[in-house]
Write a protein that holds these residues in place. Structure first.
Motif, PDB file in Angstrom:
ATOM      1  N   HIS A   1       1.203  -1.038   0.029  1.00 33.40           N
ATOM      2  CA  HIS A   1       0.019  -0.002  -0.324  1.00 33.40           C
ATOM      3  C   HIS A   1       1.005   1.398  -0.613  1.00 33.40           C
ATOM      4  CE1 HIS A   1       0.423   0.034   4.259  1.00 33.40           C
ATOM      5  NE2 HIS A   1       0.174   1.056   4.636  1.00 33.40           N
ATOM      6  N   HIS A   2       2.261   1.395   0.081  1.00 34.07           N
ATOM      7  CA  HIS A   2       3.041   2.277  -0.396  1.00 34.07           C
ATOM      8  C   HIS A   2       4.309   2.221  -0.802  1.00 34.07           C
ATOM      9  CE1 HIS A   2       2.481   4.807   3.599  1.00 34.07           C
ATOM     10  NE2 HIS A   2       2.498   3.768   4.398  1.00 34.07           N
ATOM     11  N   GLU A   3       3.670   0.906  -2.285  1.00 32.52           N
ATOM     12  CA  GLU A   3       3.975   1.407  -3.721  1.00 32.52           C
ATOM     13  C   GLU A   3       3.558   2.250  -4.385  1.00 32.52           C
ATOM     14  OE1 GLU A   3       6.664  -0.620  -4.059  1.00 32.52           O
ATOM     15  OE2 GLU A   3       6.603  -2.518  -3.124  1.00 32.52           O
ATOM     16  N   ASN A   4       4.666   3.152  -5.269  1.00 33.06           N
ATOM     17  CA  ASN A   4       3.911   4.315  -5.967  1.00 33.06           C
ATOM     18  C   ASN A   4       3.988   4.000  -7.380  1.00 33.06           C
ATOM     19  OD1 ASN A   4       4.663   6.091  -3.834  1.00 33.06           O
ATOM     20  ND2 ASN A   4       6.320   6.872  -4.307  1.00 33.06           N
ATOM     21  N   TYR A   5       3.209   4.363  -7.868  1.00 34.59           N
ATOM     22  CA  TYR A   5       2.896   4.112  -9.654  1.00 34.59           C
ATOM     23  C   TYR A   5       3.723   4.398 -10.302  1.00 34.59           C
ATOM     24  CZ  TYR A   5       0.166   2.822 -13.682  1.00 34.59           C
ATOM     25  OH  TYR A   5      -0.932   3.118 -14.820  1.00 34.59           O
ATOM     26  N   ASP A   6       5.047   4.767  -9.617  1.00 31.74           N
ATOM     27  CA  ASP A   6       6.492   4.982 -10.689  1.00 31.74           C
ATOM     28  C   ASP A   6       8.116   3.789 -10.212  1.00 31.74           C
ATOM     29  OD1 ASP A   6       6.971   6.521  -8.700  1.00 31.74           O
ATOM     30  OD2 ASP A   6       7.139   8.471  -9.706  1.00 31.74           O
ATOM     31  N   GLY A   7       7.149   3.356  -9.498  1.00 34.50           N
ATOM     32  CA  GLY A   7       8.347   2.499  -9.065  1.00 34.50           C
ATOM     33  C   GLY A   7       9.108   3.205  -7.823  1.00 34.50           C
ATOM     34  N   THR A   8       9.002   4.576  -7.483  1.00 31.26           N
ATOM     35  CA  THR A   8       9.417   4.754  -5.788  1.00 31.26           C
ATOM     36  C   THR A   8       9.276   5.125  -5.018  1.00 31.26           C
ATOM     37  OG1 THR A   8       8.200   6.857  -6.244  1.00 31.26           O
ATOM     38  CG2 THR A   8       9.958   7.106  -7.833  1.00 31.26           C
ATOM     39  N   GLY A   9       8.220   3.633  -4.787  1.00 30.17           N
ATOM     40  CA  GLY A   9       7.563   3.753  -2.714  1.00 30.17           C
ATOM     41  C   GLY A   9       8.932   2.614  -2.797  1.00 30.17           C
ATOM     42  N   PHE A  10       7.898   1.399  -1.197  1.00 29.46           N
ATOM     43  CA  PHE A  10       8.219   0.982  -1.106  1.00 29.46           C
ATOM     44  C   PHE A  10       7.182  -0.037  -0.686  1.00 29.46           C
ATOM     45  CE2 PHE A  10       7.207   4.421   2.314  1.00 29.46           C
ATOM     46  CZ  PHE A  10       6.823   3.349   3.316  1.00 29.46           C
ATOM     47  N   PRO A  11       7.833  -1.416  -0.692  1.00 27.87           N
ATOM     48  CA  PRO A  11       9.460  -1.757   0.030  1.00 27.87           C
ATOM     49  C   PRO A  11      10.103  -2.994  -1.130  1.00 27.87           C
ATOM     50  CG  PRO A  11       7.537  -4.019   1.142  1.00 27.87           C
ATOM     51  CD  PRO A  11       6.426  -2.542   0.547  1.00 27.87           C
ATOM     52  N   ASP A  12       8.619  -3.044  -1.781  1.00 25.67           N
ATOM     53  CA  ASP A  12       9.582  -3.872  -3.138  1.00 25.67           C
ATOM     54  C   ASP A  12      10.179  -2.910  -4.323  1.00 25.67           C
ATOM     55  OD1 ASP A  12       9.530  -6.147  -1.611  1.00 25.67           O
ATOM     56  OD2 ASP A  12       7.133  -6.093  -1.756  1.00 25.67           O
ATOM     57  N   ARG A  13       9.284  -1.797  -4.837  1.00 24.34           N
ATOM     58  CA  ARG A  13       9.871  -0.676  -5.783  1.00 24.34           C
ATOM     59  C   ARG A  13       8.904  -1.210  -6.732  1.00 24.34           C
ATOM     60  NH1 ARG A  13      12.809   2.936  -5.486  1.00 24.34           N
ATOM     61  NH2 ARG A  13      13.653   3.779  -3.874  1.00 24.34           N
ATOM     62  N   LEU A  14       7.846  -1.815  -6.323  1.00 26.40           N
ATOM     63  CA  LEU A  14       6.820  -2.082  -7.604  1.00 26.40           C
ATOM     64  C   LEU A  14       6.533  -0.996  -8.605  1.00 26.40           C
ATOM     65  CD1 LEU A  14       4.493  -4.871  -6.099  1.00 26.40           C
ATOM     66  CD2 LEU A  14       7.098  -5.287  -7.491  1.00 26.40           C
ATOM     67  N   ALA A  15       6.151  -1.008  -9.642  1.00 24.51           N
ATOM     68  CA  ALA A  15       6.085  -0.086  -9.970  1.00 24.51           C
ATOM     69  C   ALA A  15       4.175  -0.466 -11.298  1.00 24.51           C
ATOM     70  CB  ALA A  15       6.621   0.325 -11.479  1.00 24.51           C
ATOM     71  N   GLY A  16       3.560   0.156 -11.779  1.00 21.92           N
ATOM     72  CA  GLY A  16       2.917   0.580 -12.296  1.00 21.92           C
ATOM     73  C   GLY A  16       1.764  -1.158 -12.212  1.00 21.92           C
ATOM     74  N   GLY A  17       1.065  -1.484 -13.058  1.00 25.99           N
ATOM     75  CA  GLY A  17       0.395  -2.958 -13.194  1.00 25.99           C
ATOM     76  C   GLY A  17       0.535  -3.699 -12.263  1.00 25.99           C
ATOM     77  N   ASP A  18       2.229  -4.394 -12.113  1.00 26.83           N
ATOM     78  CA  ASP A  18       2.343  -4.833 -10.973  1.00 26.83           C
ATOM     79  C   ASP A  18       2.176  -4.362 -10.142  1.00 26.83           C
ATOM     80  OD1 ASP A  18       3.896  -5.861 -12.799  1.00 26.83           O
ATOM     81  OD2 ASP A  18       6.272  -4.336 -12.805  1.00 26.83           O
TER      82      ASP A  18
END
Length: 441
Positions: free
Chosen positions: A291-308
């Motif tokens: 729930h703290h992953e960012n859409y552009d991949g800059t979030g945490f903890p796994d740096r997921l992005a977009g549809g991932d």
């Protein structure tokens, strides 16, 4: 006292060949002791001598005493035993009686598949053993709880006690697998309220995030199961903050120091780990983690992005941010100003495809919470302005629903309303919310 006969099984059937057949199958299993009885009355006598049997398998159709009647009486003699009923296809109504009155956990039809029968019985015995082990652990937990009493005067003590109670409830849920729905929901609510012991200002945060995320998921046409997973995950999304320093919990995440930020970024993983002991919460745990992953991949903890990033996680992220901004702005907030902050992060933090739906849901939710400071006013369509919020749903003159209550007006919606008011005019204007003491014009 923990039962000694953890692997003992009682079979009750008036047909001797059935007793021999089941006994022969179970002789190949290690450590299983089989007791047999050819009637319900004989079975009760055996239970009097062996009240700690692990599992009772009873035929339904027997002379003198039916399986349902026998299991109902057996429940008072051996209440912890797993009860199952053996039945023919024609006895389904009587079988339901055995389940309802006798507390049977399942039924096995004749003729049976040998492999499935052995698997069902051994799994039942294993469930009994797990229940007995849970009792032993519960007694141990109660003993350990006494050692926590000295912490009662401090905040840390209250958090630890709450966590112990939650862990005990979750462990019981994992072991039994049959806890009532009411207790399941209470356990989830207990989890979601635990963070409030650390940060009283956040006591309504989980419920607000859950309400907005759940309704948004429903409007985005997720399945009922997916909507429920989003609801539960949103309620529990901050559970990983238990044990975190209160000064970090109550602080704006954007103002944390590097050391504080490092500690803060651990809570999504901790939250997933806390709920992972319960199989039914594992899908919610995945959303908690992201729930703290960012859409552009800059979030945490796994740096997921977009549809991932799972869709439920993307929804909760927006709802969480909205409620956090509102809490920090206090009484000075307006939905329009909050949503402007959200829109600035579209494409970087948040999925831009979700924002329109979540904005409408959040607007309706927070307007209901703050209606005491608002009143509704009827406005002519020509006087509508972007940013106004509908106080009532808008329907055309012939009853066609145009917009729902809580929708925030923009140029496109205003243009559409004006067109419908010319083509199919309602008898009244558009009702919008305005702050007390102001007018919508």
């Amino acid at each position: 006292m923990v039962a000694k006969n953890l692997n003992t099984l009682l079979i009750v059937d008036d047909e001797e060949n059935i007793l021999r057949a089941v006994t022969r199958l179970l002789l190949e299993e290690d450590d299983i002791q089989v007791l047999t009885a050819n009637s319900g009355s004989e079975g009760l006598k055996i239970l009097q001598a062996h009240p700690d049997v692990a599992l009772i398998l009873s035929d339904q159709r027997m002379p003198g005493m039916t399986g349902a009647e026998f299991l109902q009486q057996a429940k008072s003699v051996a209440p912890e035993a797993i009860r199952m009923v053996l039945t023919g296809y024609a006895d389904i109504n009587a079988t339901m009686d055995a389940i309802n009155k006798g507390g049977a956990s399942c039924y096995i039809t004749k003729p049976w598949d040998d492999g499935m029968l052995v698997q069902t019985l051994t799994e039942g015995i294993q469930r009994y053993r797990m229940t007995m082990e849970n009792k032993r652990l519960s007694a141990l937990v109660q003993q350990q709880n006494a050692e926590l009493q000295e912490w009662n005067k401090g905040l840390k003590s209250r958090v630890m006690e709450q966590t112990m109670r939650i862990r005990q409830q979750m462990e019981e849920l994992r072991l039994s697998g049959e806890i009532a729905t009411r207790n399941w929901q209470n356990t989830i609510l207990a989890f979601s309220s635990a963070i409030g012991l650390l940060d009283p200002m956040a006591r309504s945060h989980s419920s607000n995030v859950s309400a907005v995320a759940e309704e948004s998921a429903r409007k985005l046409l997720l399945t009922s199961e997916e909507v429920e997973t989003v609801r539960v995950a949103a309620l529990l999304h901050d559970i990983g903050k238990i044990g975190m320093e209160p000064s970090i919990v109550g602080k704006n995440p954007e103002l944390l120091s590097d050391v504080e930020q490092a500690e803060y970024t651990l809570h999504p993983v901790r939250g997933q780990a806390v709920v992972d002991v319960v199989e039914g919460l594992r899908s919610a745990g995945q959303l908690i983690r992201c729930h703290h992953e960012n859409y552009d991949g800059t979030g945490f903890p796994d740096r997921l992005a977009g549809g991932d990033i799972p869709l439920g996680g993307r929804i909760i992220a927006v709802a969480d941010y909205i409620d956090g901004v509102i809490a920090r702005m206090g009484a000075s907030f307006t939905i329009a100003s909050v949503m402007e902050k959200v829109k600035k992060k579209a494409g970087s933090w948040f999925d831009p495809e979700l924002l329109s739906t979540i904005q409408d849901v959040a607007t309706g939710h927070y307007i209901v919470l703050g209606q005491q400071s608002l009143h509704e006013e009827q406005v002519d369509p020509e006087d509508l302005c972007p940013g106004m919020v509908l106080a009532r749903e808008v329907t055309s003159g012939t009853g066609l629903l145009l917009l729902n209550k809580g929708a925030t007006l923009d140029a496109a919606k205003i243009h559409s309303l004006k067109r419908y008011y010319r083509l199919d005019p309602p008898a009244q204007g558009v009702f919008v919310f305005v702050p007390a003491g102001q007018t919508g014009s």
